[in-house]
Design a protein around this motif. Structure first.
Motif, short mmCIF file in Angstrom:
data_model
loop_
_atom_site.label_atom_id
_atom_site.label_comp_id
_atom_site.label_asym_id
_atom_site.label_seq_id
_atom_site.Cartn_x
_atom_site.Cartn_y
_atom_site.Cartn_z
N ASP A 285 31.61 48.28 65.34
CA ASP A 285 30.01 48.21 65.03
C ASP A 285 30.04 47.72 63.64
N ALA A 286 29.03 47.71 63.03
CA ALA A 286 28.53 47.00 61.75
C ALA A 286 29.03 47.60 60.45
N SER A 287 29.83 48.66 60.60
CA SER A 287 29.86 49.25 59.08
C SER A 287 30.59 48.47 58.26
N ALA A 288 31.62 47.75 58.78
CA ALA A 288 32.45 46.92 57.83
C ALA A 288 31.45 46.07 56.98
N ARG A 289 30.68 45.40 57.87
CA ARG A 289 29.43 44.33 57.27
C ARG A 289 28.61 45.31 56.38
N ILE A 290 28.20 46.50 56.44
CA ILE A 290 27.36 47.12 55.50
C ILE A 290 27.99 47.59 54.42
N GLN A 291 29.30 48.20 54.67
CA GLN A 291 29.75 49.02 53.42
C GLN A 291 31.04 48.15 52.85
N GLU A 292 30.83 47.98 51.44
CA GLU A 292 31.96 47.04 51.10
C GLU A 292 33.20 47.97 50.76
N ARG A 293 34.23 47.39 50.88
CA ARG A 293 35.52 48.16 50.53
C ARG A 293 35.56 47.81 48.88
N GLU A 294 36.66 48.86 48.26
CA GLU A 294 36.93 48.77 46.96
C GLU A 294 38.19 48.46 46.72
N PRO A 295 38.99 47.59 46.33
CA PRO A 295 38.20 46.34 45.77
C PRO A 295 38.16 45.44 46.90
N LEU A 296 37.30 44.41 46.98
CA LEU A 296 37.28 43.25 47.87
C LEU A 296 38.40 42.40 47.84
N ASP A 297 38.81 41.96 48.94
CA ASP A 297 40.14 41.10 49.05
C ASP A 297 39.62 39.74 49.99
N PRO A 298 38.91 39.01 49.71
CA PRO A 298 38.06 37.87 50.35
C PRO A 298 39.23 36.90 51.09
N ARG A 299 40.35 36.81 50.43
CA ARG A 299 41.42 36.07 50.99
C ARG A 299 42.18 36.38 52.04
N HIS A 300 42.00 37.85 52.15
CA HIS A 300 42.80 38.47 53.25
C HIS A 300 42.20 39.37 54.24
N ASN A 301 40.86 39.49 54.19
CA ASN A 301 40.08 40.15 55.24
C ASN A 301 38.57 39.47 55.48
N LEU A 302 38.29 39.32 56.70
CA LEU A 302 37.28 38.72 57.13
C LEU A 302 35.92 39.20 56.51
N ALA A 303 35.81 40.46 56.73
CA ALA A 303 34.64 41.21 56.29
C ALA A 303 34.54 41.22 54.55
N ASP A 304 35.30 41.29 53.79
CA ASP A 304 35.51 41.00 52.36
C ASP A 304 35.13 39.74 52.09
N LEU A 305 35.53 38.77 52.92
CA LEU A 305 35.12 37.32 52.48
C LEU A 305 33.63 37.06 52.60
N GLU A 306 32.97 37.76 53.70
CA GLU A 306 31.62 37.63 53.86
C GLU A 306 30.70 38.52 52.80
N HIS A 307 31.25 39.59 52.22
CA HIS A 307 30.72 40.42 51.06
C HIS A 307 30.63 39.34 50.02
N ALA A 308 31.93 39.01 49.72
CA ALA A 308 32.20 38.16 48.63
C ALA A 308 31.09 36.96 48.43
N GLN A 309 30.95 36.20 49.75
CA GLN A 309 30.08 35.18 49.63
C GLN A 309 28.71 35.47 49.39
N LEU A 310 28.25 36.74 50.10
CA LEU A 310 26.82 37.22 49.98
C LEU A 310 26.66 37.49 48.26
N ARG A 311 27.79 37.97 47.94
CA ARG A 311 27.59 38.38 46.30
C ARG A 311 27.21 37.21 45.45
N ALA A 312 28.08 35.90 45.74
CA ALA A 312 27.83 34.84 45.16
C ALA A 312 26.49 34.36 45.24
#
Length: 238
Positions: A70-97
């Motif tokens: 479902d979309a939960s990984a896209r909505i709820q951020e993990r702590e901490p984000l690891d954008p180099r090793h997780n696709l959902a975290d990469l999306e969150h990091a790009q949107l934060r930027a």
């Protein structure tokens, strides 16, 4: 299956490839999860180097994320984000930027959206040039639909240094058959609309067509190319 009447599935029916074709063709030397994807979602000439440490989904999606499709990984951020090793975290990091929030060091520098409403930079047009809404690289030629002396549609081409010329190709009007009680939404008759608009604005039909009946179509070397036209669907190469 939200629009189907069949019973819900009792077993998974989703398969994910381990990687994609872009990764295999480039040998992992360039971003692979892009178009669509967030690995090159940056501005300017940056984003040519892969952000992700791996392009293998075994390394980029956690077991917990796979167990809940479902979309939960896209909505709820993990702590901490690891954008180099997780696709959902990469999306969150790009949107934060993009939103001007905390920037991860692995994300390429980019203009954030705060420039649009906290500064007046957009008045110069520079932001629009750096961040076009749609970066369409197709070369286009401008045409307009006019009426000849007999009231028939004629296709004219805007020229830069000479008077407008009649397109040497053929323009064919096409129809789309519809079922009973089915009609195309908002598909007015162009000729009737042009005549009514010209009368309301006290223009001759040629001036009105040249101002309001404009279409930017793909530029080709062949000026005799035939085009198809439908009031609801627009133009298509024949």
């Amino acid at each position: 299956r939200r629009h189907r009447d069949a019973p819900a599935l009792d077993a998974p029916n989703i398969a994910l490839l381990q990687t994609n074709l872009r990764h295999l063709l480039t040998g992992g030397k360039s971003p692979a999860f892009c178009r669509p994807g967030f690995e090159t979602w940056s501005s300017g000439k940056q984003g040519k180097e892969p952000i992700l440490a791996s392009h293998d989904l075994h390394d980029l999606i956690t077991k917990e994320q796979l167990e809940r499709i479902d979309a939960s990984a896209r909505i709820q951020e993990r702590e901490p984000l690891d954008p180099r090793h997780n696709l959902a975290d990469l999306e969150h990091a790009q949107l934060r930027a993009l939103m001007g929030l905390q920037r991860d060091s692995v994300i390429p520098s980019r203009l954030d959206v705060t420039q649009w409403y906290r500064t007046r930079a957009h008045l110069s047009g520079e932001l629009q040039c750096r961040q076009p809404f749609r970066n369409d690289t197709t070369r286009r030629q401008r045409y307009y639909l006019d009426l000849d002396e007999d009231g028939e549609l004629i296709f004219r081409r805007f020229e830069k240094h000479t008077p407008d010329t009649e397109h040497s190709g053929r323009l064919s009007l096409v129809s789309v058959p519809c079922g009973e009680r089915i009609d195309l939404f908002e598909a007015p008759d162009y000729t009737a609309s042009l005549l009514a608009l010209a009368e309301r604005m006290e223009m001759d039909t040629h001036t009105c067509a040249r101002k309001f009946g404009v279409a930017d179509l793909e530029e080709t070397q062949d000026r005799q190319r035939d085009w198809l036209y439908h009031p609801a669907f627009g133009f298509q190469r024949s």
